[in-house]
Design a protein around this motif. Structure first.
Motif, PDB file in Angstrom:
ATOM      1  N   VAL A 100     -18.160 -40.564  15.871  1.00 29.73           N
ATOM      2  CA  VAL A 100     -16.827 -40.219  15.369  1.00 29.73           C
ATOM      3  C   VAL A 100     -16.457 -38.763  15.635  1.00 29.73           C
ATOM      4  CG1 VAL A 100     -15.511 -39.888  13.243  1.00 29.73           C
ATOM      5  CG2 VAL A 100     -16.769 -41.987  13.619  1.00 29.73           C
ATOM      6  N   LEU A 142      -7.798 -39.363  12.299  1.00 31.00           N
ATOM      7  CA  LEU A 142      -7.785 -40.256  11.142  1.00 31.00           C
ATOM      8  C   LEU A 142      -7.999 -41.664  11.671  1.00 31.00           C
ATOM      9  CD1 LEU A 142      -7.407 -40.915   8.198  1.00 31.00           C
ATOM     10  CD2 LEU A 142      -4.933 -40.921   8.549  1.00 31.00           C
ATOM     11  N   GLN A 143      -9.169 -42.231  11.376  1.00 25.70           N
ATOM     12  CA  GLN A 143      -9.514 -43.520  11.965  1.00 25.70           C
ATOM     13  C   GLN A 143     -10.092 -44.446  10.916  1.00 25.70           C
ATOM     14  OE1 GLN A 143     -12.131 -41.645  14.855  1.00 25.70           O
ATOM     15  NE2 GLN A 143     -10.807 -42.328  16.505  1.00 25.70           N
ATOM     16  N   VAL A 144     -10.126 -45.719  11.297  1.00 21.44           N
ATOM     17  CA  VAL A 144     -10.711 -46.718  10.410  1.00 21.44           C
ATOM     18  C   VAL A 144     -11.680 -47.571  11.208  1.00 21.44           C
ATOM     19  CG1 VAL A 144      -8.826 -48.366  10.811  1.00 21.44           C
ATOM     20  CG2 VAL A 144     -10.208 -48.556   8.751  1.00 21.44           C
ATOM     21  N   LEU A 145     -12.740 -47.976  10.557  1.00 25.52           N
ATOM     22  CA  LEU A 145     -13.754 -48.819  11.187  1.00 25.52           C
ATOM     23  C   LEU A 145     -13.334 -50.259  10.995  1.00 25.52           C
ATOM     24  CD1 LEU A 145     -16.313 -47.582  12.397  1.00 25.52           C
ATOM     25  CD2 LEU A 145     -17.532 -48.282  10.360  1.00 25.52           C
ATOM     26  N   PHE A 177      -5.865 -44.982  11.968  1.00 26.37           N
ATOM     27  CA  PHE A 177      -5.602 -45.534  10.654  1.00 26.37           C
ATOM     28  C   PHE A 177      -4.269 -45.055  10.136  1.00 26.37           C
ATOM     29  CE2 PHE A 177      -6.562 -47.394   6.699  1.00 26.37           C
ATOM     30  CZ  PHE A 177      -6.278 -46.508   5.668  1.00 26.37           C
ATOM     31  N   PRO A 192      -2.345 -45.223   6.612  1.00 29.94           N
ATOM     32  CA  PRO A 192      -2.545 -45.641   5.229  1.00 29.94           C
ATOM     33  C   PRO A 192      -1.397 -46.456   4.655  1.00 29.94           C
ATOM     34  CG  PRO A 192      -2.810 -43.281   5.485  1.00 29.94           C
ATOM     35  CD  PRO A 192      -2.228 -43.793   6.749  1.00 29.94           C
ATOM     36  N   GLU A 248      -0.100 -49.188   5.677  1.00 25.85           N
ATOM     37  CA  GLU A 248      -0.213 -50.657   5.753  1.00 25.85           C
ATOM     38  C   GLU A 248      -0.861 -51.200   4.474  1.00 25.85           C
ATOM     39  OE1 GLU A 248      -2.729 -50.306   9.276  1.00 25.85           O
ATOM     40  OE2 GLU A 248      -4.242 -51.457   8.203  1.00 25.85           O
ATOM     41  N   GLY A 249      -0.423 -52.352   4.048  1.00 25.73           N
ATOM     42  CA  GLY A 249      -0.945 -52.956   2.812  1.00 25.73           C
ATOM     43  C   GLY A 249      -0.310 -52.331   1.601  1.00 25.73           C
ATOM     44  N   LYS A 250      -0.633 -52.872   0.464  1.00 23.40           N
ATOM     45  CA  LYS A 250       0.022 -52.378  -0.748  1.00 23.40           C
ATOM     46  C   LYS A 250      -0.859 -51.344  -1.443  1.00 23.40           C
ATOM     47  CE  LYS A 250      -0.326 -56.411  -0.986  1.00 23.40           C
ATOM     48  NZ  LYS A 250      -0.464 -57.050   0.250  1.00 23.40           N
ATOM     49  N   PRO A 260      -9.056 -49.939   2.014  1.00 28.17           N
ATOM     50  CA  PRO A 260      -8.114 -49.313   2.950  1.00 28.17           C
ATOM     51  C   PRO A 260      -6.681 -49.346   2.459  1.00 28.17           C
ATOM     52  CG  PRO A 260      -8.743 -51.487   3.746  1.00 28.17           C
ATOM     53  CD  PRO A 260      -9.547 -51.238   2.511  1.00 28.17           C
ATOM     54  N   THR A 261      -6.447 -50.066   1.387  1.00 28.06           N
ATOM     55  CA  THR A 261      -5.101 -50.093   0.810  1.00 28.06           C
ATOM     56  C   THR A 261      -5.169 -49.468  -0.572  1.00 28.06           C
ATOM     57  OG1 THR A 261      -5.425 -52.225  -0.257  1.00 28.06           O
ATOM     58  CG2 THR A 261      -4.610 -52.254   2.006  1.00 28.06           C
ATOM     59  N   VAL A 297      -7.249 -44.194  -1.393  1.00 35.41           N
ATOM     60  CA  VAL A 297      -7.503 -43.739  -0.024  1.00 35.41           C
ATOM     61  C   VAL A 297      -6.412 -42.766   0.426  1.00 35.41           C
ATOM     62  CG1 VAL A 297      -6.333 -45.651   1.157  1.00 35.41           C
ATOM     63  CG2 VAL A 297      -8.204 -44.481   2.283  1.00 35.41           C
ATOM     64  N   ARG A 298      -5.167 -43.039   0.049  1.00 38.05           N
ATOM     65  CA  ARG A 298      -4.075 -42.131   0.430  1.00 38.05           C
ATOM     66  C   ARG A 298      -4.255 -40.765  -0.233  1.00 38.05           C
ATOM     67  NH1 ARG A 298      -0.749 -46.606  -0.365  1.00 38.05           N
ATOM     68  NH2 ARG A 298       0.026 -45.776  -2.323  1.00 38.05           N
ATOM     69  N   ILE A 345      -7.027 -38.803   1.534  1.00 37.19           N
ATOM     70  CA  ILE A 345      -6.602 -38.305   2.846  1.00 37.19           C
ATOM     71  C   ILE A 345      -5.670 -37.110   2.677  1.00 37.19           C
ATOM     72  CG2 ILE A 345      -5.209 -38.856   4.878  1.00 37.19           C
ATOM     73  CD1 ILE A 345      -6.344 -41.747   4.625  1.00 37.19           C
ATOM     74  N   LEU A 397     -12.833 -40.778   8.728  1.00 36.93           N
ATOM     75  CA  LEU A 397     -13.070 -42.175   9.090  1.00 36.93           C
ATOM     76  C   LEU A 397     -13.068 -43.007   7.815  1.00 36.93           C
ATOM     77  CD1 LEU A 397     -13.835 -44.250  11.294  1.00 36.93           C
ATOM     78  CD2 LEU A 397     -16.217 -43.874  10.645  1.00 36.93           C
ATOM     79  N   VAL A 398     -12.157 -43.965   7.768  1.00 36.76           N
ATOM     80  CA  VAL A 398     -12.116 -44.876   6.621  1.00 36.76           C
ATOM     81  C   VAL A 398     -13.015 -46.058   6.933  1.00 36.76           C
ATOM     82  CG1 VAL A 398     -10.654 -46.378   5.240  1.00 36.76           C
ATOM     83  CG2 VAL A 398      -9.767 -44.179   6.051  1.00 36.76           C
ATOM     84  N   ILE A 399     -13.995 -46.304   6.065  1.00 36.13           N
ATOM     85  CA  ILE A 399     -14.848 -47.489   6.223  1.00 36.13           C
ATOM     86  C   ILE A 399     -14.443 -48.459   5.122  1.00 36.13           C
ATOM     87  CG2 ILE A 399     -17.205 -48.380   6.303  1.00 36.13           C
ATOM     88  CD1 ILE A 399     -18.163 -45.634   7.103  1.00 36.13           C
ATOM     89  N   PRO A 400     -13.688 -49.494   5.473  1.00 33.37           N
ATOM     90  CA  PRO A 400     -13.152 -50.383   4.431  1.00 33.37           C
ATOM     91  C   PRO A 400     -14.279 -51.127   3.729  1.00 33.37           C
ATOM     92  CG  PRO A 400     -12.020 -50.687   6.537  1.00 33.37           C
ATOM     93  CD  PRO A 400     -13.226 -49.870   6.811  1.00 33.37           C
TER      94      PRO A 400
END
Lengths: 92, 403
Positions: free
Chosen positions: A10, A70-73, A86, A88, A90-92, B146-147, B151-152, B155, B168-171
């Motif tokens: 990363v 800013l990334q997501v796995l 990533f 943030p 997206e989703g609720k 991740p939602t 998390v917000r 960040i 890196l967000v690991i959900p």
């Protein structure tokens, strides 16, 4: 049952920076202490000063200019790991 | 037979003493259903605990009820811990409640305490084994949903402190049955991904919702991870087992982000301060070297032979000049003297006398006549003037005898 990581770690992409900020700071403090001691020859003083300027400049560059990622796995197919950007929102 | 008559106060006092002196009733657990629940504006909670056969008036004061980890509601089955007391003014006895929990939670808490003790004995919570959080990590992993807000928030705080840090967000599932294994898997990936520091966290919730963070497997994974982990399970007052196993505990996800890194701008200021001191130190060094060099060159120059020669020459020139000056002075003096002598001489010369108007009178033999008796009447004399002469015959004389 460990999943294999993607080839690129990363934090890759920072040019020639295996050294940490903490190490750079420690080295700078060493240099300042040596210069302030006044025991050095002129050449050594100049060399150390140059190194100090370079170190300080490098750190500044990384801190001021680098845009952190800013990334997501995400699990890919067959348990491969995928790293994507990533957002943030997206989703609720 | 004498009647023993008590006043109401006396009898009530007796009852009160009996109740409050009974160890069974002081520090007792009861189980019942909540009814007539009121949460007063003072912060105190008033309710009745009942079962099919009896009712017990209860009060839980603000100091105790702020520690509640759930919200008591009408009809809820609970277990309450407290002491019986009697209120003389209205003849009521009450349960002063110190602690309360939902019925059925009891076994969970027992398990919690047992796990805590066991892992503690194994050393999982030892301060000595906690890894230091790096001051300026280059990257950070967020193991969380991740939602959602957590998390917000993390960040946002991270970006404010460090624009350069890679995130890196690991959900992971943070509640429910799947949560523990999801968290364990995420934690296991940290080392492979070369993460400098990680936050494992979630926002606030009920006891049941947070329960995954009391899982044994999760605690072990956190303790075993070589990557430093901050637990940020969003409940200010609660300590989950994950909190105890983590290298650092934060009360909320945002607080976790604050603790995860130092402020980048502040680090830059520290760097600038050091660079400034470096510059000053170097200037001082150069100045000191220059002074030393100058003093060296001054003393070395005096030892050199050509320099010595030049000095001699300079001396010589000096002497010459002095000599010339002396000579000129002497010459001037002599001229002056000569002039003076000449002046005197000039004054003494007969020519100048004549110039002054005097005349020289000479007789027939050319003898200078000084006295009148040297030239009797009729003598022919020559009167020499400054210019020319007069031939004269004496026709009158007077005086002339030298005294």
């Amino acid at each position: 049952m460990t999943t294999r990581a993607a080839k690129e770690p990363v934090n890759a992409g920072i040019e020639g920076a295996p050294r940490s900020f903490e190490e750079d700071l420690a080295r700078l403090e060493e240099i300042v202490a040596a210069l302030e001691s006044g025991d050095l020859s002129l050449e050594d003083s100049l060399k150390l000063f140059e190194e100090g300027v370079r170190l300080s400049g490098q750190c500044h560059k990384r801190l001021d200019e680098a845009e952190g990622k800013l990334q997501v796995l995400r699990p890919g197919g067959a348990e491969k790991i995928v790293v994507e950007d990533f957002s943030p929102e997206e989703g609720k | 037979m004498e009647r023993r008559v008590f006043s109401i106060s006396e009898l009530t006092g007796y009852l009160q003493a009996r109740l409050e002196g009974d160890p069974v009733l002081q520090g007792v657990w009861v189980e019942g259903e909540i009814s007539n629940f009121t949460h007063h504006s003072s912060g105190h909670m008033y309710f009745t605990l009942k079962d099919s056969g009896a009712r017990l008036r209860s009060v839980m004061f603000r100091g105790s009820n702020t520690r509640l980890r759930f919200r008591p509601t009408e009809g809820m089955a609970v277990m309450a811990y407290g002491s019986i007391t009697l209120y003389p003014k209205n003849g009521d006895y009450q349960l002063y409640v110190d602690a309360m929990e939902p019925a059925g939670m009891g076994s969970l808490f027992v398990a919690f305490e047992q796990l805590k003790e066991r892992l503690g004995r194994e050393g999982l919570f030892d301060t000595a084994s906690k890894r230091p959080i790096p001051a300026m990590p280059r990257n950070i992993a967020l193991i969380t949903s991740p939602t959602g807000a957590a998390v917000r928030d993390m960040i946002k705080v991270l970006r404010r402190r460090r624009r350069d840090i890679d995130i890196l967000v690991i959900p992971a599932q943070v509640q429910g049955e799947e949560a523990p294994s999801s968290l364990i898997r995420a934690i296991g990936q940290l080392e492979l991904l070369e993460i400098d520091v990680a936050i494992v966290g979630r926002g606030g919730g009920s006891i049941e919702e947070l329960w995954a963070f009391n899982d044994e497997g999760v605690a072990r994974a956190i303790a075993a991870s070589p990557v430093p982990i901050i637990s940020a399970v969003g409940h200010e007052t609660d300590f989950t087992i994950a909190d105890m196993a983590a290298d650092l505990r934060a009360p909320t996800p945002s607080a976790g982000a604050e603790l995860a890194t130092a402020d980048g701008a502040q680090f830059c200021r520290t760097l600038d301060g050091l660079a400034h001191r470096m510059g000053l130190a170097l200037r001082r060094t150069i100045a000191s070297h220059r002074r030393h060099l100058l003093s060296l060159s001054a003393s070395v120059a005096l030892q050199r032979p050509d320099r010595r020669l030049a000095l001699r020459r300079q001396e010589l020139d000096g002497l010459n000049i002095r000599l010339e000056r002396a000579m000129r002075a002497t010459l001037t003096q002599k001229r002056h003297n000569l002039g003076a002598a000449a002046g005197r001489l000039d004054a003494l010369s007969p020519l100048s006398t004549l110039n002054r108007g005097y005349s020289i009178c000479t007789g027939p033999e050319g003898r200078v006549i000084r006295r009148a008796d040297e030239a009797p009447l009729g003598t022919r004399v020559i009167v020499r003037l400054a210019a020319g002469h007069l031939g004269c015959v004496v026709d009158e004389t007077s005086g002339g005898v030298q005294s």
